[in-house]
Design a protein around this motif. Structure first.
Motif, PDB file in Angstrom:
ATOM      1  N   ILE A 149       0.077   3.334   1.857  1.00  0.00           N
ATOM      2  CA  ILE A 149      -0.605   2.439   2.790  1.00  0.00           C
ATOM      3  C   ILE A 149      -1.389   3.252   3.809  1.00  0.00           C
ATOM      4  CG2 ILE A 149       1.191   0.677   2.517  1.00  0.00           C
ATOM      5  CD1 ILE A 149       2.208   1.504   5.315  1.00  0.00           C
ATOM      6  N   ALA A 150      -2.419   2.607   4.391  1.00  0.00           N
ATOM      7  CA  ALA A 150      -3.224   3.249   5.434  1.00  0.00           C
ATOM      8  C   ALA A 150      -3.086   2.514   6.762  1.00  0.00           C
ATOM      9  CB  ALA A 150      -4.689   3.284   5.012  1.00  0.00           C
ATOM     10  N   GLY A 151      -2.293   1.454   6.754  1.00  0.00           N
ATOM     11  CA  GLY A 151      -2.091   0.661   7.962  1.00  0.00           C
ATOM     12  C   GLY A 151      -1.398  -0.630   7.602  1.00  0.00           C
ATOM     13  N   ILE A 152      -1.266  -1.537   8.576  1.00  0.00           N
ATOM     14  CA  ILE A 152      -0.635  -2.836   8.336  1.00  0.00           C
ATOM     15  C   ILE A 152      -1.752  -3.881   8.254  1.00  0.00           C
ATOM     16  CG2 ILE A 152       0.967  -4.572   9.238  1.00  0.00           C
ATOM     17  CD1 ILE A 152       2.466  -2.296  10.630  1.00  0.00           C
ATOM     18  N   THR A 153      -2.007  -4.356   7.025  1.00  0.00           N
ATOM     19  CA  THR A 153      -3.114  -5.289   6.782  1.00  0.00           C
ATOM     20  C   THR A 153      -2.667  -6.364   5.794  1.00  0.00           C
ATOM     21  OG1 THR A 153      -3.920  -3.969   4.933  1.00  0.00           O
ATOM     22  CG2 THR A 153      -4.820  -3.447   7.113  1.00  0.00           C
ATOM     23  N   GLN A 154      -3.568  -7.316   5.519  1.00  0.00           N
ATOM     24  CA  GLN A 154      -3.273  -8.373   4.563  1.00  0.00           C
ATOM     25  C   GLN A 154      -3.029  -7.801   3.153  1.00  0.00           C
ATOM     26  OE1 GLN A 154      -2.836 -11.682   4.699  1.00  0.00           O
ATOM     27  NE2 GLN A 154      -3.013 -11.735   6.929  1.00  0.00           N
ATOM     28  N   VAL A 155      -3.809  -6.808   2.768  1.00  0.00           N
ATOM     29  CA  VAL A 155      -3.629  -6.233   1.432  1.00  0.00           C
ATOM     30  C   VAL A 155      -2.287  -5.526   1.318  1.00  0.00           C
ATOM     31  CG1 VAL A 155      -4.842  -4.068   1.954  1.00  0.00           C
ATOM     32  CG2 VAL A 155      -4.714  -4.864  -0.402  1.00  0.00           C
ATOM     33  N   VAL A 156      -1.822  -4.866   2.405  1.00  0.00           N
ATOM     34  CA  VAL A 156      -0.503  -4.217   2.399  1.00  0.00           C
ATOM     35  C   VAL A 156       0.594  -5.274   2.319  1.00  0.00           C
ATOM     36  CG1 VAL A 156       1.105  -2.834   3.771  1.00  0.00           C
ATOM     37  CG2 VAL A 156      -1.292  -2.144   3.579  1.00  0.00           C
TER      38      VAL A 156
END
Length: 605
Positions: free
Chosen positions: A479-486
């Motif tokens: 992951i690269a951050g906390i997002t909808q795709v994650v």
């Protein structure tokens, strides 16, 4: 958009059950499979005269006995390939004959030579057609490569539309060419007989001091370039309507008769008119000019001649894909050559032929004279091997009347072998690439077969003892951050297994601390592994972690790396995203025990 363009170019997809409708009648097959042989009338006589002119204009009378000798060889080849059609009705020509009777390596030599020859057929035909156009319109001479390439593209698209459709379109110019040449021959004979020609042609039997046997043999071998394409009918028997072998044999005889009549007619007119080869004007152009003048009929003949020279390449488009199919069936070529396209033709063979011949035209700058020696040698090798294979067959099987058949094939084999050797010794500077390219092609054949055998060995299972091994699954989600795709990626991963870990690569303490705090607040029920990268590389620490997990759990679990990926609304937006995921996926492909999975997230804006 692309699908609509494809439908416009090649037409609607056809069902497999429609394959019988794609078979050729004798008249359509004659147009498709004989265009190469018939078109060689436009340059066969010229090749003889070019060699003879080395001894002076007085030597051109030798073109008549040499042309008669070429007709004799044509008769032998027609009889021989007619025997081949009935002996091997599944097609394949020289490849099948040589492989069956002389062994696999010799068969591959014949098959490789034919593949090279078909590529050269397209290159030579498009170049020769361009020469005919530039003879009539000299201002186009500097654009001959572009003209040839445009015609190759046209033929490739036509053949992708299917055999029957291309045959229906191409039959018209082929038969127009036959009519035009016979009109030219008859008109020329009448004009000569009525004293309308005042050329100082040397008399038959004129003594020429510097003519040697070697020069005559060289001229004979050059004239035999008119015989290229004779074998195409025996290669393409499966394309004929039933009874396929009988229809193929009839088509072969029709082709030989028409070719022989046109070739000797052009040779006689060239001699009677005292025609000398001219690098800027073809022999047919000079004969038409002398017969009709530069009027309407002249330009019609030149236009049709140029068209048939272009369309001669269509013989290769019919035979190359079938031969590639047979080699692929024997695992010597990629399996993609066995796949039929939307229009039931072997599309991959058609496309590859077009691309390779276009590259050859560019490499040789459309120079037909440099291509013809390679072209002719490429076909006389299979001619020789096919004749030798049939000789072995008759000796082994001894069917009724085999001695006559054996004698025919023996004469043909010795003649074609002699011609091939003459090409080697007299035009080595033009054909040396064949001796490099053919071994490379055969080496590729064997490496391809070896790969398929090794693959089959590794894939083979014992259905009694080999049962699936059931393991657990550990899913790693970069992951690269906390997002909808994650969020959605983790939700999917947890639906598969409880063993899910998210991995984040940070470049500094502040960034890492912020990520850990946000993850704790979110609390998705998945453990977060944070990796520090001192050199600002995401890939290196991530791969090190995946390798560690794989080493510790490979005995009990499958390791799956679930890579989130954006699917953009417009194609050009794709380059703005997913670069890290593409690199990661490319690297993971080489990992033996890691499963790669992509979770797509569609962007709507």
């Amino acid at each position: 958009m692309m699908n609509k363009f494809k439908r416009l170019l090649i037409g609607r997809p056809m069902k497999s059950a429609e394959i019988e409708g794609e078979k050729l009648t004798k008249l359509k097959a004659l147009a498709v499979l004989s265009s190469d042989a018939l078109s060689s009338v436009a340059y066969g006589t010229e090749q003889i005269l070019i060699v003879l002119m080395a001894a002076g204009f007085a030597a051109v009378w030798y073109s008549i006995p040499i042309s008669i000798a070429v007709l004799g060889l044509l008769l032998i080849l027609i009889l021989s390939y007619r025997q081949t059609i009935f002996a091997y009705p599944t097609g394949g020509g020289a490849y099948i004959v040589a492989k069956t009777n002389l062994g696999e390596p010799v068969g591959l030599l014949a098959g490789g030579s034919l593949l090279v020859d078909y590529i050269l057929t397209v290159a030579v035909s498009s170049s020769a057609g361009t020469d005919a156009i530039t003879s009539a319109i000299p201002s186009l001479h500097d654009h001959r490569v572009l003209i040839a390439l445009i015609m190759i593209v046209f033929l490739t698209v036509m053949n992708l539309r299917g055999v029957t459709e291309s045959a229906s379109v191409l039959a018209i110019p082929v038969y127009l060419f036959v009519i035009a040449i016979f009109v030219l021959i008859l008109s020329g004979i009448i004009k000569f007989a009525t004293g309308g020609v005042h050329a100082a042609a040397p008399a038959l039997g004129t003594t020429v001091s510097n003519v040697s046997l070697f020069l005559l043999l060289k001229a004979f071998s050059s004239g035999c370039s008119a015989l290229t394409g004779v074998e195409a009918v025996s290669n393409a028997i499966p394309n004929f309507k039933q009874p396929s072998e009988r229809n193929a044999a009839t088509t072969l005889i029709m082709m030989g008769t028409i070719l022989g009549a046109m070739f000797i007619g052009i040779s006689l007119l060239a001699y009677w008119y005292g025609i000398a080869p001219n690098p800027k004007e073809t022999v047919v152009s000079q004969i038409a000019n002398a017969t009709f003048g530069r009027g309407t009929i002249y330009y019609i003949i030149q236009g049709i001649t140029a068209l048939i020279l272009f369309l001669a390449a269509n013989t290769a488009y019919s035979a190359f894909p079938l031969l590639a199919f047979m080699l692929a069936k024997d695992k010597f070529m990629p399996r993609m050559f066995m796949v039929r396209g939307d229009r039931l033709g072997f599309s991959n063979g058609i496309i590859n032929l077009g691309v390779l011949s276009a590259l050859l035209v560019i490499l040789f700058q459309g120079n037909t004279e440099n291509l013809i020696p390679m072209y002719a040698l490429g076909v006389f090798i299979p001619f020789t091997l096919s004749q030798l294979g049939m000789m072995v067959r008759w000796v082994k099987l001894k069917p009724p009347g085999w001695r006559v058949k054996f004698i025919i094939n023996t004469i043909g084999m010795l003649t074609t072998l002699t011609i091939a050797l003459i090409f080697v010794f007299t035009k080595f500077t033009h054909i040396w690439m064949v001796f490099i390219f053919l071994p490379i092609v055969i080496y590729i054949f064997y490496q391809t077969q070896r790969h398929y055998h090794n693959t089959a060995e590794q894939l083979r299972i014992d259905v009694i003892r080999d049962k699936p091994i059931i393991k657990g699954n550990t899913i790693v989600v970069p992951i690269a951050g906390i997002t909808q795709v994650v969020k959605q990626s983790i939700g999917y991963a947890k639906s598969v297994t409880d063993n899910v870990v998210a991995v984040y690569v940070g470049f500094n303490d502040e960034e890492i601390e912020r990520m850990e705090k946000k993850w704790e607040e979110w609390d998705p029920g998945v453990r977060l592994i944070v990796l520090r990268s001192s050199y600002r590389s995401v890939l290196r620490p991530l791969m090190k972690f995946i390798n560690t997990v794989e080493w510790k759990t490979s005995a009990t679990d499958h390791i799956t790396v679930l890579i989130p990926q954006f699917i953009t609304k417009h194609w050009w937006q794709h380059i703005l995203h997913n670069q890290t995921s593409l690199v990661l996926r490319a690297y993971l492909f080489n990992q033996k025990n890691v499963v790669i999975s992509t979770f797509p997230f569609h962007l709507n804006k």
